[in-house]
Enzyme design. Structure first.
Site, mmCIF file in Angstrom:
data_model
loop_
_atom_site.group_PDB
_atom_site.id
_atom_site.type_symbol
_atom_site.label_atom_id
_atom_site.label_comp_id
_atom_site.label_asym_id
_atom_site.label_seq_id
_atom_site.Cartn_x
_atom_site.Cartn_y
_atom_site.Cartn_z
ATOM 1 N N LYS A 87 0.828 -1.212 0.000
ATOM 2 C CA LYS A 87 0.000 0.000 0.000
ATOM 3 C C LYS A 87 0.861 1.260 0.000
ATOM 4 O O LYS A 87 0.658 2.149 -0.819
ATOM 5 C CB LYS A 87 -0.899 -0.009 1.243
ATOM 6 C CG LYS A 87 -1.503 1.340 1.590
ATOM 7 C CD LYS A 87 -2.214 1.276 2.921
ATOM 8 C CE LYS A 87 -2.519 2.618 3.530
ATOM 9 N NZ LYS A 87 -1.396 3.342 4.114
ATOM 10 N N ASN A 88 1.807 1.348 0.914
ATOM 11 C CA ASN A 88 2.528 2.608 1.048
ATOM 12 C C ASN A 88 3.527 2.847 -0.085
ATOM 13 O O ASN A 88 4.041 3.956 -0.219
ATOM 14 C CB ASN A 88 3.185 2.714 2.436
ATOM 15 C CG ASN A 88 2.133 2.977 3.509
ATOM 16 O OD1 ASN A 88 0.994 3.340 3.196
ATOM 17 N ND2 ASN A 88 2.488 2.761 4.769
ATOM 18 N N CYS A 125 -5.310 8.466 8.676
ATOM 19 C CA CYS A 125 -5.522 8.038 10.061
ATOM 20 C C CYS A 125 -5.117 9.146 11.022
ATOM 21 O O CYS A 125 -4.159 9.879 10.778
ATOM 22 C CB CYS A 125 -4.698 6.787 10.352
ATOM 23 S SG CYS A 125 -5.152 5.392 9.326
ATOM 24 N N ARG A 163 -0.109 15.526 12.497
ATOM 25 C CA ARG A 163 0.631 14.926 11.378
ATOM 26 C C ARG A 163 1.092 16.044 10.451
ATOM 27 O O ARG A 163 0.541 16.250 9.376
ATOM 28 C CB ARG A 163 -0.236 13.896 10.645
ATOM 29 C CG ARG A 163 -0.607 12.711 11.523
ATOM 30 C CD ARG A 163 -1.276 11.606 10.751
ATOM 31 N NE ARG A 163 -0.384 10.933 9.832
ATOM 32 C CZ ARG A 163 -0.720 9.859 9.109
ATOM 33 N NH1 ARG A 163 -1.927 9.355 9.215
ATOM 34 N NH2 ARG A 163 0.140 9.300 8.292
ATOM 35 N N ASP A 197 3.678 0.739 12.109
ATOM 36 C CA ASP A 197 2.426 0.243 11.518
ATOM 37 C C ASP A 197 2.105 -1.191 11.942
ATOM 38 O O ASP A 197 1.057 -1.726 11.575
ATOM 39 C CB ASP A 197 2.474 0.363 9.991
ATOM 40 C CG ASP A 197 2.529 1.822 9.544
ATOM 41 O OD1 ASP A 197 2.168 2.690 10.350
ATOM 42 O OD2 ASP A 197 2.942 2.081 8.398
ATOM 43 N N ARG A 221 -9.015 0.074 3.807
ATOM 44 C CA ARG A 221 -8.073 1.041 3.210
ATOM 45 C C ARG A 221 -6.699 0.428 2.987
ATOM 46 O O ARG A 221 -5.935 0.897 2.162
ATOM 47 C CB ARG A 221 -7.935 2.276 4.112
ATOM 48 C CG ARG A 221 -9.156 3.163 4.051
ATOM 49 C CD ARG A 221 -8.900 4.481 4.719
ATOM 50 N NE ARG A 221 -7.640 5.024 4.273
ATOM 51 C CZ ARG A 221 -6.889 5.865 4.966
ATOM 52 N NH1 ARG A 221 -7.285 6.268 6.129
ATOM 53 N NH2 ARG A 221 -5.761 6.319 4.481
#
Ligand code: EPU
Length: 422
Positions: free
Chosen positions: A22-23, A117, A122, A307, A399
């Site tokens: 994903k990232n 999230c 952030r 994570d 997600r």
């Protein structure tokens, strides 16, 4: 509304294949618009964020086609807009990569500040400071709701990141790929998806050296063109299934992984008493469910990933003894703990440190995911809990995890997705 319903305490056995990272994909899709050409991106995970980015790229003038479920063709030749302020942009954290990509391509960008999230503040100050060092004017509009970037000339710069930020490293690397001259990013983050994005940009014609170390050198080139590229496997999805195997007991082979990316987790699972067998592209986790308490500290790669911190909280809740889990990356990533407590976890928080007392038995309950990895932690605790666990806010889990219930069912979990009226 959907819920995941888990009837816990089943042993897990069999094989589960990990999807594309994903990232990495959320950086590589925006990076594709830096180039005037066609990118074919393979091994895409089927997750919500991909759909959001594809619709955003289309709105900028790119032509995106799925050649199959996992292969995306992006023709960015005719991208002619540099404003990305729609809802999809606001929902996703990774939409900040549109700033570097559009700035690199057009020397200007207007991008809504990203969502994602919520675990404390952030900021993206390091991204903006880096763009500014490269010659961009940074204007925050609507009280910081929209960022406008403009550069008459985008030039190379020496940038020292105060914090080894994943997002800032990637964003600056993207913009620097087509800046004039050389950019050096020091104290760069080293996560696998940074290397993956650099490899993709290099395939497009960029000249990036040192990705994966803390000094990255980017020699700007005039233009990027076309590439065919395969996304690396998802380190965090792999880790989540490894932790599931460890807590339930059993013998699970997690396929399509890069075992090196999993070193920090594999070491902890071994310390807890699991047996780990590594092959070229798989890791087998054998656990009798009899786990020792350990101490874990999250750090940037190659340290233990933040994570996987929530999933690890669930696992440590079933270890014999007291463990500590220290969160060093995010200021407030323990918001999910209240939900784990509802399943019987004994966790107390003092600032950035969680003290986790192992319990004999977790017990099913109705809980809600508070963010993506928090949701994964609830799934893991639910798999180990006695009775039925119902997890709401599944959208958060979707997600980042492709078909989580199918993958877990294939290794013996009793989990299903149901629609409920609210
Ligand atoms: N930071 C700053 N200023 C900045 C940027 C970051 O102070 O300009 C601080 C943050 O506040 C944080 C630390 O630096 O304390 C690290 O933040 P980083 O920039 O590395 O995080 P990110 O790029 O926003 C990515 C992942 C996150 C993952 C972190 C850390 C994406 C889209 N997101 O976020 O993934 O937690 O790196 O590894 O790549 C997830 O997948 O669940 C997730 C949240």
């Amino acid at each position: 509304m959907e819920q995941l319903v888990i009837r816990g305490q089943r042993r897990l056995k069999g094989e589960v294949a990990v999807s594309g990272a994903k990232n990495a994909v959320v950086a590589i899709i925006p990076a594709a618009i830096t180039a005037k050409g066609v990118s074919i991106i393979e091994n895409l995970p089927c997750i919500e964020d991909v759909a959001g980015l594809v619709s955003t790229l289309n709105s900028l003038g790119a032509v995106c086609d799925f050649l199959d479920e996992r292969t995306l063709r992006i023709d960015s030749t005719k991208v002619d807009r540099w404003e990305a302020t729609g809802d999809a942009v606001r929902r996703m954290r990774a939409s900040y990569y549109l700033m570097g990509a559009l700035l690199g391509r057009f020397r200007q960008a207007v991008v809504a500040t990203p969502g994602g999230c919520n675990f404390g503040s952030r900021p993206i100050n390091l991204h903006l400071k880096g763009f500014s060092a490269m010659g961009a004017e940074v204007i925050e509009e609507n009280g910081g709701d929209i960022i406008r970037l403009k550069a008459d000339k985008l030039h190379g710069a020496n940038i020292f990141l105060d914090t080894a930020s994943v997002g800032a490293t990637i964003n600056l690397m993207i913009a620097a790929s087509t800046a004039e001259g050389t950019t050096v990013i020091e104290n760069a983050a080293k996560e696998p998806h940074i290397v993956d994005t650099a490899n993709f940009l290099n395939m497009l014609g960029a000249k990036i050296r040192g990705a994966g170390t803390d000094v990255i050198r980017i020699q700007g080139v005039e233009e990027l063109s076309s590439a065919e590229y395969m996304i690396i496997p998802d380190q965090i999805e792999a880790g989540t299934y490894m932790i599931a195997a460890a807590i339930c007991g059993g013998d699970v082979t997690v396929r399509n992984v890069i075992p090196k990316h999993m070193d920090s987790l594999s070491a902890k699972l071994e310390e807890m008493g699991c047996k780990i067998i590594e092959g070229d592209d798989y890791i087998e986790v054998i656990s009798d469910g009899n786990l020792k308490a350990v101490n874990v500290k999250t750090m940037t790669y190659p340290g233990f990933p933040t994570d996987l911190q929530p999933q690890m909280s669930a696992l440590l809740s079933k270890a014999h003894g007291t463990s500590t889990l220290t969160e060093n990356v995010w200021e407030n990533r323990f918001q999910y703990v209240n939900q784990l407590r509802r399943l019987g976890c004994d966790i107390s928080i003092d600032g950035r440190v969680a003290t986790i007392k192992g319990v004999d038995c977790l017990v099913g309950n109705e809980v809600n995911a508070t963010d993506l990895r928090a949701g994964a932690a609830l799934v893991i605790a639910g798999l180990a809990a006695k009775g039925e666990t119902r997890i709401g806010n599944v959208k958060y889990i979707d997600r980042g995890y492709e078909k989580i219930e199918y993958k877990l069912r294939a290794i013996g979990a009793d989990i299903e997705r149901v629609r409920v009226q609210r």
